[in-house]
Design an enzyme around this catalytic site. Structure first.
Site: not given
Ligand SMILES: Cc1ncc(C[n+]2csc(CCOP(=O)(O)OP(=O)(O)O)c2C)c(N)n1
Ligand SMILES: Cc1ncc(C[n+]2csc(CCOP(=O)(O)OP(=O)(O)O)c2C)c(N)n1
Ligand SMILES: [Mg+2]
Ligand SMILES: [Mg+2]
Lengths: 319, 355, 355, 319
Positions: C67, C136
């Site tokens: 990322e 999440h």
């Protein structure tokens, strides 16, 4: 498959493999009923690395794993009913339902809590192992990780740190070739992970053929190196194969991002089948019956366990 | 707890931190310090000087430039029963380990129903002045206030620099301590014995009936100067509150003061947008529920990255005179304006870099 | 801009995003998409389906699990004249690239006096429901609202899902788009032609005189349900505002509404502490300056990490009934209480995972 | 030092080296007057890598560097008066005073803006090079970086990406052995960086002796590889030596974290002295006089340039 005459070993490994596979098959079977309301990342097809390595561990040895953690949890001796209850979100779950499948934990057997952010646990394992080393403790840390996690920066940082401080830790990379639907060749020019990390000065080995005995032998060598007081980190890469979809209970061969042909060799070595074929029919029967009963009890336990009370929402934010 | 319970002994803010760490390391062998340069001749602004020599290189050691893994490895060591203190020369670098701090440290205890608490101290220094520029001047305390599971201290007094450090080390949870670079050389009373600054308890540094000034970190010094200026030059009595602990936050003390003054000016060493000033103002406003009018206002960084050149940098920060001016406007009403003279900030002017 | 200027054609939220990207890629060859799995058979919740086939594998491609570097590499490509759209399956993963986004993307234009602007679109999906758990399910829009130099969109309607994407792609600055997982399958009118949702312009979705409900992202759906419930069951008229653009933020529209209603309830899909709700309440309170009482209140995540198990998860989130209840309390005064029935949220209930 | 008979080359290199060194000596001399109010990371002692590499670049080639960027900025042809004005925080500075020494930029000569967070620019350089490649542009990207930056995760991530996409980019690691006061051996088990990254499948070379001609030859080979349309990334490590303190104008040998003895070999090869000795006295004199005049004018320019107006504080937050 390598030959071995040690039938106790075969039985032990088979029991562990069969148990994991059957638990997960039950999870997959139940999943459509919506009783398990959280993402599950099944290990079906890749039980062997956890089983092979954990077979050689001392009870005090500490394992760190990932959200794809059922196999490791069970192989390390984690409490099965507590795991199933956790998947059900029940209060008797190993994390009282707060974690779910991605966050299994059993501190009793030194299975550390797993997390859902790829690669985050790698430095934890290194730090834990470093702390044990500093305290002169004999137990060792084994850090399981996926192939995808090796692309995260923290992986390299952690390897560098482990090499620098000669931290006694065994990294076990379960290379199933995929991160979700992405083949490793779409993510790295160098699919051979042991080769990619060769510059860190960490001894390593790679097991390519899916043979559980070869995995176990490689793990034995690796653990001996890590247990040596003069030793340091060791990196073991094991090729393996996830048979189900990345997350969820289904097959996904129809999706087209991969084909069975690619993994023919690994499939042929599936140790569940191979060991099954090798056992005496009675002992196999005995093992399977015992496992089935254990599983039935575990799911029963989970069914019957209550959900946590509303006020638990606010508990354990702080220690 | 009185600031003078240790008599007249004074230390610098940096010295107070050093003493707290040394005494705690002496008391508890599980405490250790890791971070870039903590064992070098500079000793992290003096705060780690002597620790490696005294406690050994496995209790105070340098790390690679790997903020993410080093944070993770500190978390791992914490899980194994140690009490790490991890330093960052600038809070700006914390952006490299947000994942470990927010996704792991702040959640581990909860996510595993209490089985994996993370006793970790993270020290983040806020840079300022003398051309630190956009990437060496940020304060991210609000990022950690936003997320449950991590505590935040922002001491402004040497007394609390020590007390917060001791409390943070002894706490079983992740604690971020925001330390402002401009404060390191400030002197103040610091008792020699060990003591803890409590979490969730604000400090009223000056009392007054006209307006409540809540100031964070280094802004406590500027707000105190403003309070003096307001008193001396225009006869306005400002109450100055240092929250010290930002998470948990002692809203009771702040609300009690606002109840008295009816006016709240919050000054932060960061941007106001979604920052600590927003939270404090929002909580006060929520508690009031319209029952009685209360005036609120916020001051913080200009809504820009921090410019390097001095003339712009000077306007980027709130300071005593801009605080005084805003307070005056609130107390005397919109009609009147006052342009107070700039008050000198010795700790800022004395700083000649480079770092 | 009317929601119906394109006639009666409807698309899902995900389809609207896909269409926006495809049309913009058609229009402008410098636009490209990169992110984990964007070219896989799932196509990032359907939003990137067909793009690789249509525009080639150098304009829509998968990335390693990196990322930080991928964000940096998108920034580099932006500096070289391209217009990258970088996807994240969960906003939680953005914590891995905060350094690139906050220290670089948000500052590059300013720090180099305009010479290095970064036209970058970052798409972050907020997960929810069905045991997504603590890592999440987070929404970090306030982190980006805090820092000058980056714009933030949080569309709730399919119409704006397209309009925000188009506006973000055409903007010369970094723009974060927060997309809520629960919205992807929601249908709504979406014109076929290209149009931009303007930055800094809120949308009044329902008007009412009794209370202003400002809701963010998925909470717009819950607030709209609450408004219906309030109208039908207790005769309270709520005005529902969707800010759409969080940075810049259209405070004028919100303040105009609060001027009328005297009551403001802000509901977010994140924690309240130092979040978007704090900012909105603080700005309203600052603007009022005590001249007239205004009631304010905030709802957001429970002050805990997100639990995985359904019964606790249900209490973790604000929902129509909890919004109705809070609004009722504000309108009818503290004396009265009302425990409205839970309103079903189809998009939440329909979600059966796994991701 | 290698022999070369190319006196034009020697003069060119000497001019560039001498100019950088003298500019920085002036900065160091002025620093105590507090006219330059921002951290400066001087390149004195390590001018050669920038000079050697940039001597071979086309004007259109793009360079990315670090906060220790004076040498690269000047070697790439950056505007000297604008640089000095930037250090002064003046409006005629290359970033209108908003950046300072750590954030130099000159887009005219494709010197990209530098940043103060170690290693952040590495993926930018890769992304920029990838974008040029995609657009079929012939110019190449060169990314300068310090030894310390190789420990950041983003470095590995960037290398992996560059290797994967065969991005034509030259990494130049200026290994001065230190990150602030930390020797590389305290930060990595493997001080030889080329060795550490060997697993990525990126061709590489290492220049150890401080000889500017050897650096230039290595850079020539590297650039040829990177310019080859079939080429990809290349990694060049150059050992070098920072002579001043990490940040600021002073010597710091007294601090004791390093000693001159450790770098005797490199010091002996200091190319400023060596080239000086090799030039014809007149041409040396000419070069030095011209440089001194240029420097004087640049500082004069900076002195006379105004500070930015107050309203510039709010400008350029957005494009
Ligand atoms: C930092 C981060 N990025 C992306 C994801 C989304 N994600 C979840 S699992 C996964 C694949 C990981 O692959 P690998 O490490 O090989 O493990 P496997 O799933 O094959 O066991 C990804 C990308 C994530 N959870 N965390
Ligand atoms: C991410 C980050 N961590 C730490 C720092 C503090 N810091 C500034 S320069 C530096 C040393 C970098 O060493 P190296 O990359 O070798 O470059 P050199 O200074 O030797 O040129 C450090 C640690 C920083 N700026 N950014
Ligand atoms: Mg995998
Ligand atoms: Mg260096």
């Amino acid at each position: 498959m390598e030959q071995t005459t040690d039938s106790a070993l075969c039985e032990r490994l088979y029991r562990s493999l069969y148990r994991i596979r059957r638990v997960e098959e039950e999870v997959a079977r139940l999943y459509p009923t919506d009783k398990i309301k959280s993402p599950v990342h099944l290990s079906i097809g890749q039980e062997a690395p956890s089983v092979a390595v954990c077979d050689l561990l001392e009870p005090e040895d500490v394992v760190f794993g990932t959200y794809r953690g059922h196999a490791l949890y069970l192989a390390k001796g984690g409490d099965l009913p507590a795991m199933v209850a956790e998947l059900y979100g029940k209060v008797d779950g190993c994390a009282r339902g707060k974690g779910g499948s991605m966050h299994l934990i059993d501190m009793q057997v030194h299975m550390m809590g797993t997390t859902a952010i790829v690669a985050t646990h790698i430095p934890h394992a290194v730090g834990y192992a470093w702390a044990l080393q500093r305290q002169g403790k004999p137990q060792r840390v084994i850090c399981f990780l996926g192939d995808g996690s090796t692309e995260e920066g923290v992986f390299s940082e952690s390897l560098n740190f482990a090499a620098l401080k000669r931290v006694p830790i065994l990294f076990v990379c379960e290379n199933n070739g995929y991160a979700i639907h992405s083949h490793i060749s779409a993510r790295s020019a160098q699919s051979d992970i042991v080769q990619r990390i060769s510059g860190y000065g960490i001894p390593s080995a790679r097991v390519e053929d899916g043979d559980i005995f070869r995995m176990r032998e490689a793990a034995r060598t690796a653990l001996a190196a890590v247990r040596d007081p003069q030793g340091g980190p060791y990196f073991l890469e094991i090729l393996t194969c996830r048979l189900k979809e990345h997350v969820g209970p289904k097959d996904d061969w129809h999706m087209g991002y991969r084909s069975r042909a690619d993994i023919q060799a690994l499939l042929a070595n599936d140790p569940v089948d191979q060991l099954a074929a090798r056992l005496q029919p009675e002992s196999r029967q005995q093992i399977e019956t015992a496992v089935e009963q254990e599983i039935e009890r575990a799911f029963q336990y989970a069914e019957e366990s209550p959900f946590p009370e509303q006020e638990e929402l606010f508990q354990d934010v702080f220690a | 707890m009185s600031l003078h319970d240790g008599g007249e002994r004074t230390l610098t803010f940096a010295g107070a931190i050093q003493e707290a760490m040394a005494q705690e390391m002496e008391r508890d062998p599980t405490v250790f310090v890791l971070g870039q340069g903590v064992d070098d001749p500079i000793g992290f602004y003096g705060t780690t000087l002597g620790l490696a020599e005294r406690f050994g290189s496995d209790r105070c050691f340098d790390t690679p430039l790997s903020e993410d893994a080093v944070t993770g490895m500190a978390i791992g060591a914490a899980l194994a029963g140690l009490r790490p203190i991890n330093t960052h020369q600038r809070m700006d670098f914390l952006l490299l380990c947000m994942n470990q701090l927010v996704n792991i440290a702040a959640k581990s205890c909860y996510m595993f129903a209490g089985a994996m608490p993370v006793p970790l101290v993270v020290r983040g220094v806020v840079g300022r002045s003398w051309g630190q520029g956009p990437q060496h001047s940020q304060a991210f305390h609000s990022y950690f206030m936003h997320v449950p599971g991590i505590k935040v201290f922002a001491p402004s007094l040497p007394y609390d620099a020590k007390g917060c450090m001791v409390a943070a080390i002894r706490d079983n949870n992740p604690v971020l301590i925001m330390e402002h670079r401009m404060l390191f050389n400030v002197q103040g009373p610091v008792p020699e014995h060990l003591y803890e600054t409590p979490f969730g308890q604000a400090r009223v540094l000056r009392s007054g009936d006209d307006i409540t000034l809540v100031a964070i970190g280094h802004m406590v010094m500027e707000a105190s100067r403003a309070a003096r200026q307001l008193a001396e030059e225009v006869g306005i009595a400002a109450e100055v509150i240092d929250p010290v602990s930002l998470a948990p936050l002692d809203m009771a003390t702040i609300c009690r003061s606002v109840q008295k003054t009816g006016r709240l000016l919050v000054v932060d060493n960061s941007w106001t947008n979604c920052g600590a000033t927003a939270e404090i103002v929002a909580q006060v406003s929520e508690q009031w529920q319209g029952s009685r009018p209360v005036q609120v206002k916020r001051l913080g960084f200009a809504p820009t990255p921090c410019p390097t050149t001095r003339p712009l940098e000077v306007d980027f920060y709130p300071h005593a005179a801009s605080i005084s001016k805003a307070a005056f406007g609130m107390v005397r009403g919109d009609g009147q304006e006052w342009n107070p003279e700039r008050v000198s900030a010795k700790e800022v002017e004395a700083f000649k870099g480079p770092f």
